[in-house]
Design an enzyme around this catalytic site. Structure first.
Site, PDB file in Angstrom:
ATOM      1  N   PRO A   9      14.905 -23.747  42.887  1.00 14.40           N
ATOM      2  CA  PRO A   9      15.951 -23.091  42.103  1.00 14.40           C
ATOM      3  C   PRO A   9      16.539 -21.834  42.733  1.00 14.40           C
ATOM      4  O   PRO A   9      15.812 -21.028  43.325  1.00 14.40           O
ATOM      5  CB  PRO A   9      15.247 -22.742  40.784  1.00 14.40           C
ATOM      6  CG  PRO A   9      13.793 -22.845  41.075  1.00 14.40           C
ATOM      7  CD  PRO A   9      13.651 -23.857  42.149  1.00 14.40           C
ATOM      8  N   ASN A  10      17.835 -21.725  42.588  1.00 19.24           N
ATOM      9  CA  ASN A  10      18.644 -20.563  43.017  1.00 19.24           C
ATOM     10  C   ASN A  10      18.863 -20.488  44.521  1.00 19.24           C
ATOM     11  O   ASN A  10      19.624 -19.646  44.995  1.00 19.24           O
ATOM     12  CB  ASN A  10      18.041 -19.242  42.500  1.00 19.24           C
ATOM     13  CG  ASN A  10      17.922 -19.230  40.990  1.00 19.24           C
ATOM     14  OD1 ASN A  10      18.905 -19.460  40.310  1.00 19.24           O
ATOM     15  ND2 ASN A  10      16.728 -19.003  40.466  1.00 19.24           N
ATOM     16  N   ARG A  17      23.481 -14.611  46.801  1.00 20.74           N
ATOM     17  CA  ARG A  17      22.445 -14.032  45.954  1.00 20.74           C
ATOM     18  C   ARG A  17      21.644 -12.960  46.692  1.00 20.74           C
ATOM     19  O   ARG A  17      21.209 -13.190  47.827  1.00 20.74           O
ATOM     20  CB  ARG A  17      21.518 -15.195  45.585  1.00 20.74           C
ATOM     21  CG  ARG A  17      20.210 -14.821  45.001  1.00 20.74           C
ATOM     22  CD  ARG A  17      19.251 -16.020  45.055  1.00 20.74           C
ATOM     23  NE  ARG A  17      18.055 -15.720  44.305  1.00 20.74           N
ATOM     24  CZ  ARG A  17      16.891 -16.309  44.507  1.00 20.74           C
ATOM     25  NH1 ARG A  17      16.763 -17.238  45.450  1.00 20.74           N
ATOM     26  NH2 ARG A  17      15.849 -15.983  43.787  1.00 20.74           N
ATOM     27  N   TYR A  22      17.655 -12.008  50.822  1.00 17.42           N
ATOM     28  CA  TYR A  22      17.763 -13.377  51.344  1.00 17.42           C
ATOM     29  C   TYR A  22      18.811 -13.559  52.446  1.00 17.42           C
ATOM     30  O   TYR A  22      18.961 -14.672  52.957  1.00 17.42           O
ATOM     31  CB  TYR A  22      18.047 -14.342  50.184  1.00 17.42           C
ATOM     32  CG  TYR A  22      16.952 -14.323  49.126  1.00 17.42           C
ATOM     33  CD1 TYR A  22      15.669 -14.776  49.427  1.00 17.42           C
ATOM     34  CD2 TYR A  22      17.184 -13.833  47.842  1.00 17.42           C
ATOM     35  CE1 TYR A  22      14.657 -14.750  48.479  1.00 17.42           C
ATOM     36  CE2 TYR A  22      16.181 -13.800  46.880  1.00 17.42           C
ATOM     37  CZ  TYR A  22      14.919 -14.258  47.210  1.00 17.42           C
ATOM     38  OH  TYR A  22      13.917 -14.232  46.275  1.00 17.42           O
ATOM     39  N   ASN A  71      10.307 -25.055  49.942  1.00 15.80           N
ATOM     40  CA  ASN A  71      10.469 -23.726  49.349  1.00 15.80           C
ATOM     41  C   ASN A  71      10.722 -23.969  47.868  1.00 15.80           C
ATOM     42  O   ASN A  71      11.858 -24.230  47.450  1.00 15.80           O
ATOM     43  CB  ASN A  71      11.623 -22.951  49.985  1.00 15.80           C
ATOM     44  CG  ASN A  71      11.705 -21.518  49.461  1.00 15.80           C
ATOM     45  OD1 ASN A  71      11.050 -21.187  48.477  1.00 15.80           O
ATOM     46  ND2 ASN A  71      12.506 -20.692  50.119  1.00 15.80           N
ATOM     47  N   ALA A  74      11.009 -19.869  42.744  1.00 17.45           N
ATOM     48  CA  ALA A  74      10.217 -19.287  41.647  1.00 17.45           C
ATOM     49  C   ALA A  74       9.177 -20.264  41.093  1.00 17.45           C
ATOM     50  O   ALA A  74       8.147 -19.841  40.560  1.00 17.45           O
ATOM     51  CB  ALA A  74      11.147 -18.813  40.536  1.00 17.45           C
ATOM     52  N   GLU A  95       4.527 -24.908  53.081  1.00 15.83           N
ATOM     53  CA  GLU A  95       5.179 -24.009  52.112  1.00 15.83           C
ATOM     54  C   GLU A  95       5.947 -22.937  52.889  1.00 15.83           C
ATOM     55  O   GLU A  95       5.407 -22.343  53.822  1.00 15.83           O
ATOM     56  CB  GLU A  95       4.104 -23.346  51.248  1.00 15.83           C
ATOM     57  CG  GLU A  95       4.653 -22.309  50.291  1.00 15.83           C
ATOM     58  CD  GLU A  95       3.539 -21.530  49.573  1.00 15.83           C
ATOM     59  OE1 GLU A  95       2.377 -21.567  50.022  1.00 15.83           O
ATOM     60  OE2 GLU A  95       3.868 -20.884  48.580  1.00 15.83           O
ATOM     61  N   HIS A  97       8.724 -19.503  52.567  1.00  9.19           N
ATOM     62  CA  HIS A  97       9.483 -18.511  51.804  1.00  9.19           C
ATOM     63  C   HIS A  97      10.300 -17.668  52.766  1.00  9.19           C
ATOM     64  O   HIS A  97       9.813 -17.307  53.845  1.00  9.19           O
ATOM     65  CB  HIS A  97       8.557 -17.610  50.977  1.00  9.19           C
ATOM     66  CG  HIS A  97       7.778 -18.389  49.983  1.00  9.19           C
ATOM     67  ND1 HIS A  97       8.344 -18.881  48.833  1.00  9.19           N
ATOM     68  CD2 HIS A  97       6.499 -18.823  49.999  1.00  9.19           C
ATOM     69  CE1 HIS A  97       7.440 -19.576  48.172  1.00  9.19           C
ATOM     70  NE2 HIS A  97       6.313 -19.565  48.860  1.00  9.19           N
ATOM     71  N   ARG A 104       6.239  -8.223  47.632  1.00  9.44           N
ATOM     72  CA  ARG A 104       7.113  -8.096  46.469  1.00  9.44           C
ATOM     73  C   ARG A 104       6.283  -7.933  45.184  1.00  9.44           C
ATOM     74  O   ARG A 104       5.116  -7.572  45.261  1.00  9.44           O
ATOM     75  CB  ARG A 104       8.045  -9.313  46.426  1.00  9.44           C
ATOM     76  CG  ARG A 104       8.915  -9.391  47.698  1.00  9.44           C
ATOM     77  CD  ARG A 104       9.884 -10.541  47.659  1.00  9.44           C
ATOM     78  NE  ARG A 104      10.861 -10.394  46.592  1.00  9.44           N
ATOM     79  CZ  ARG A 104      11.691 -11.365  46.202  1.00  9.44           C
ATOM     80  NH1 ARG A 104      11.664 -12.533  46.822  1.00  9.44           N
ATOM     81  NH2 ARG A 104      12.545 -11.155  45.219  1.00  9.44           N
TER      82      ARG A 104
HETATM   83  C1  DQA Z   1      11.408 -17.310  47.573  1.00  6.00           C
HETATM   84  C2  DQA Z   1      10.488 -16.273  46.937  1.00  6.00           C
HETATM   85  C3  DQA Z   1      10.315 -16.530  45.453  1.00  6.00           C
HETATM   86  O1  DQA Z   1       9.452 -15.563  44.873  1.00  6.00           O
HETATM   87  C4  DQA Z   1      11.654 -16.437  44.747  1.00  6.00           C
HETATM   88  O2  DQA Z   1      11.520 -16.754  43.381  1.00  6.00           O
HETATM   89  C5  DQA Z   1      12.709 -17.266  45.390  1.00  6.00           C
HETATM   90  C6  DQA Z   1      12.753 -17.385  46.849  1.00  6.00           C
HETATM   91  C7  DQA Z   1      11.704 -16.995  49.046  1.00  6.00           C
HETATM   92  O3  DQA Z   1      12.140 -17.895  49.747  1.00  6.00           O
HETATM   93  O4  DQA Z   1      11.520 -15.857  49.486  1.00  6.00           O
HETATM   94  O5  DQA Z   1      13.611 -17.773  44.724  1.00  6.00           O
HETATM   95  O6  DQA Z   1      10.777 -18.573  47.517  1.00  6.00           O
END
Ligand code: DQA
Length: 137
Positions: A9-10, A17, A22, A71, A74, A95, A97, A104
């Site tokens: 998501p997002n 964003r 990011y 990825n 959240a 995994e 990120h 964070r």
């Molecule tokens: C994320 C880190 C997560 O905590 C966050 O909710 C994201 C992006 C990252 O790629 O840094 O949406 O996965």
């Protein structure tokens, strides 16, 4: 070598964003460049904001692809269902990120999916994805 990047998501809003966290590049333009860098790999990309769609995609690819770069955004910190899906499939999952989740907020320090992944890469910006692809070399 057949690999897929699955973004949660997002992450469709990359480049728009929270640019300070990011970056200002869209995932589409990054992915085009990444595919160009690894011509011997069959690289695919899937993004969804919907938990069940991510699980369906993991089921779809998880018994035939050579690797999955996930990825879960959240959902990493909340989704037992995605963790169960990663555990259930055969393909190795890395995994990824973009940000360093350990620098964070505390809630981001926990990954429910990490125990079932081959490894985790966090904090290298979009380069985290490239490092994950390289881990399959
Ligand atoms: C994320 C880190 C997560 O905590 C966050 O909710 C994201 C992006 C990252 O790629 O840094 O949406 O996965």
């Amino acid at each position: 070598m057949k690999l897929i990047i699955i973004n949660g998501p997002n992450l469709n809003l990359l480049g728009i964003r929270e640019k300070d966290i990011y970056g200002n590049k869209s995932f589409e333009s990054f992915f085009e460049n990444l595919s160009f860098k690894f011509p011997d790999y069959k690289l695919e990309f899937f993004q969804s904001n919907i938990e069940g769609e991510i699980i369906n995609k993991l089921h779809e690819v998880g018994f035939s692809y050579d690797g999955i770069i996930l990825n879960a955004a959240a959902y990493t910190h909340t989704s037992l269902a995605i963790a169960d899906a990663v555990k259930a499939i055969n393909s190795p999952v890395i995994e990824v990120h973009i940000s360093n989740i350990f620098s964070r907020e505390k809630i981001r320090h926990t990954s429910l999916i990490a125990p079932y992944c081959k490894g985790s890469i966090s904090g290298f910006g979009l380069k985290s994805y490239e490092l994950a692809v390289k881990s399959f070399l």
